[in-house]
Design an enzyme around this catalytic site. Structure first.
Site, PDB file in Angstrom:
ATOM      1  N   SER A 131       1.515  -4.704  -4.899  1.00  0.00           N
ATOM      2  CA  SER A 131       1.181  -4.192  -6.221  1.00  0.00           C
ATOM      3  C   SER A 131       0.598  -5.298  -7.083  1.00  0.00           C
ATOM      4  O   SER A 131       1.025  -6.449  -7.000  1.00  0.00           O
ATOM      5  CB  SER A 131       2.421  -3.599  -6.899  1.00  0.00           C
ATOM      6  OG  SER A 131       2.099  -3.085  -8.178  1.00  0.00           O
ATOM      7  N   LYS A 185       7.720   0.598  -2.242  1.00  0.00           N
ATOM      8  CA  LYS A 185       6.429   0.709  -2.937  1.00  0.00           C
ATOM      9  C   LYS A 185       6.166   2.151  -3.363  1.00  0.00           C
ATOM     10  O   LYS A 185       5.591   2.400  -4.431  1.00  0.00           O
ATOM     11  CB  LYS A 185       5.302   0.217  -2.026  1.00  0.00           C
ATOM     12  CG  LYS A 185       3.893   0.306  -2.640  1.00  0.00           C
ATOM     13  CD  LYS A 185       3.792  -0.392  -3.985  1.00  0.00           C
ATOM     14  CE  LYS A 185       2.365  -0.699  -4.415  1.00  0.00           C
ATOM     15  NZ  LYS A 185       1.416   0.389  -4.347  1.00  0.00           N
ATOM     16  N   HIS A 188       8.184   2.601  -6.430  1.00  0.00           N
ATOM     17  CA  HIS A 188       7.477   1.832  -7.463  1.00  0.00           C
ATOM     18  C   HIS A 188       6.363   2.682  -8.061  1.00  0.00           C
ATOM     19  O   HIS A 188       6.216   2.771  -9.287  1.00  0.00           O
ATOM     20  CB  HIS A 188       6.913   0.552  -6.833  1.00  0.00           C
ATOM     21  CG  HIS A 188       5.874  -0.159  -7.643  1.00  0.00           C
ATOM     22  ND1 HIS A 188       4.587   0.318  -7.800  1.00  0.00           N
ATOM     23  CD2 HIS A 188       5.916  -1.331  -8.342  1.00  0.00           C
ATOM     24  CE1 HIS A 188       3.887  -0.514  -8.547  1.00  0.00           C
ATOM     25  NE2 HIS A 188       4.674  -1.522  -8.890  1.00  0.00           N
ATOM     26  N   ASN A 189       5.587   3.324  -7.207  1.00  0.00           N
ATOM     27  CA  ASN A 189       4.468   4.135  -7.701  1.00  0.00           C
ATOM     28  C   ASN A 189       4.961   5.371  -8.448  1.00  0.00           C
ATOM     29  O   ASN A 189       4.322   5.821  -9.401  1.00  0.00           O
ATOM     30  CB  ASN A 189       3.557   4.532  -6.547  1.00  0.00           C
ATOM     31  CG  ASN A 189       2.726   3.364  -6.043  1.00  0.00           C
ATOM     32  OD1 ASN A 189       3.004   2.213  -6.367  1.00  0.00           O
ATOM     33  ND2 ASN A 189       1.714   3.648  -5.260  1.00  0.00           N
TER      34      ASN A 189
END
Length: 470
Positions: A131, A185, A188-189
């Site tokens: 990221s 991830k 996270h998104n």
């Protein structure tokens, strides 16, 4: 250079792949990149700093043969079939002990499948979320690797050198087994979706609901970034609101279409949270509102047939509303993080990842899109209690939300009076109120299920399973 001199290889020399490889080279690692496009392979060498050991090639054979053993290479190609195609093309050239890292946004079950397939050939496969965008890749991203712990030692010096740093600590850490990196991830998104939706709703309330001018909007969000809201997404929101369109002279954001696009990671987060039975309503609502934005023609027609006359309601005190909204946004933002972290905790148990949430919070403090000063509070909360089920149960974090609860409710009352949709804020408040409710009305739902389907229920005064002839 001899054929065993390169420390790391990159397949896919688009902007992200090229920038990350150049970052590694700047940190004194010898790197080689592979791309079928000769211009991209040449651009890698052209952009490298003088004297740095950097090579671009279009030959898979040369690429693999030039890596020191055990070989370490990364794929930065589109998720899905392209990843499998590249793996298939390289597999005959690789040897047991080599390491392949997928740096794209792959769906975590695909990563688990690839881990198993390559393990059969003696090759270690890592799924690693990255990221920070192209600038982060070049100067320091946040990286989330998952795979074999022992094999990670081959990667660790390189990744720690090129990752973003916070207080001297690299924003990369071994996260866990299998697809742990891709899963982190993905969440996270999902959190990113949630915070972006909350910022959009705050902007809408100030602009349409309170009549803030372009200058006032710009000043408000830039001011927020000097407070406890300091974060990458708040920062860029202030910069976006300041940007003028070269064609019309208006603020650029005002001429951008309100049809939002997405690549699916937010949807994956919501879908898997439902599989795990983890409530993440703020993230869910962010996904749903992107879907709502796509019905532009219907919304235009509805605006004519169902006009919002509430916008003309009594004017508000702009300064007071901006302050109340700042507190409400903080409240909602923290609940979005709390939902995502709770999902990670449950996923770690379900998929045997072995996640340490303190490490997740630590590597999100810098480099990544959801970096924010509040992540240090999260890190400290998990340092005190590694088994903390939910961030809302941390006394400091929970207390911060209680102190802002009144402003959260006031802001939503204003939005309702004005007819401004703020579903992300409403979902955040409902999550908070639901989570702290010792008793929920789902006893009625259990009775209903038993009434029409004989699904049975439990009692609060006796052990066992019961059914009633209603």
């Amino acid at each position: 250079m001899n054929e065993t001199q390169f420390d790391f290889g990159m397949v896919g020399l688009g902007v992200m792949g090229r920038n990350l490889l150049l970052n590694m080279a700047d940190n004194d690692f010898a790197v080689i990149g592979l791309d079928l496009d000769p211009q991209k392979a040449a651009a890698l060498e052209t952009e490298a700093a003088a004297g740095k050991p950097v090579k671009g090639t279009t030959s898979a054979e040369e690429f693999v043969a030039s890596l020191r053993k055990p070989r370490a290479l990364m794929l930065l190609v589109p998720a899905g079939n392209p990843v499998d195609a590249v793996i298939a093309s390289l597999l005959p050239l690789l040897e047991p002990g080599d390491i392949v890292v997928d740096g794209g946004n792959s769906y975590f079950p695909d990563t688990d499948r690839r881990v198993k397939t390559l393990a059969d050939a003696g090759i270690h496969f890592f799924g690693m979320g990255i990221s920070g965008g192209e600038k982060g890749a070049r100067f320091g991203p946040s990286m989330m690797p998952g795979g074999n712990r022992e094999a990670y030692e081959r990667l660790r010096p390189i990744f720690e050198a090129c990752a973003a740093k916070v207080n001297g600590e690299p924003c990369v850490s071994y996260l866990g087994n299998g697809s742990a990196g891709n899963y982190v991830k993905m969440v996270h998104n999902g959190i990113e979706y949630g915070i972006m939706q909350l910022l959009a709703e705050a902007y809408d309330l100030l602009k349409r609901g309170a009549g803030f001018s372009d200058d006032e909007l710009e000043a408000t969000f830039q001011g927020w970034n000097q407070t406890e809201l300091q974060s990458f997404l708040v920062e860029i929101t202030g910069e976006i609101l300041a940007k003028k369109d070269d064609v019309t002279g208006q603020r650029l954001v005002s001429v951008i279409s309100d049809r939002a696009r997405s690549k699916g990671t937010g949807k994956w987060t919501s879908q898997n949270a439902m599989d795990l039975q983890v409530p993440i309503p703020t993230i869910d609502m962010a996904v749903l509102m992107r879907d709502m934005s796509k019905y532009k023609e219907e919304r235009v027609e509805a605006a004519k047939l169902l006009p919002n006359n509430s916008l003309q309601a009594a004017s508000v005190d702009k300064q007071q509303l901006a302050e109340q909204l700042r507190n409400a946004f903080y409240f909602a933002m923290i609940t979005a993080y709390a939902q995502g972290m709770a999902q990670l905790r449950m996923a770690s148990q379900a998929y045997n990842y072995g996640l340490e949430l303190q490490e997740v919070a630590k590597i999100w403090r810098g480099g990544c899109i959801i970096r924010a000063v509040c992540l240090e509070d999260f890190r400290q909360a998990y340092e005190k209690n590694a088994d903390l089920p939910n961030l809302l149960l941390d006394p400091k974090i929970g207390g911060d939300l209680l102190n802002r609860l009144g402003d959260m409710r006031t802001v939503l009352k204003t939005a309702i009076d004005k007819g401004i949709p703020m579903p992300g804020f409403m979902a955040s408040l409902s999550y908070f109120d639901g989570y702290r409710s010792e008793t929920l009305p789902t006893n009625l739902i259990q009775a209903q299920r038993d009434y029409f389907g004989a699904h049975t229920y439990e009692r609060i005064d006796q052990e066992g399973i019961f059914h009633t002839q209603w």
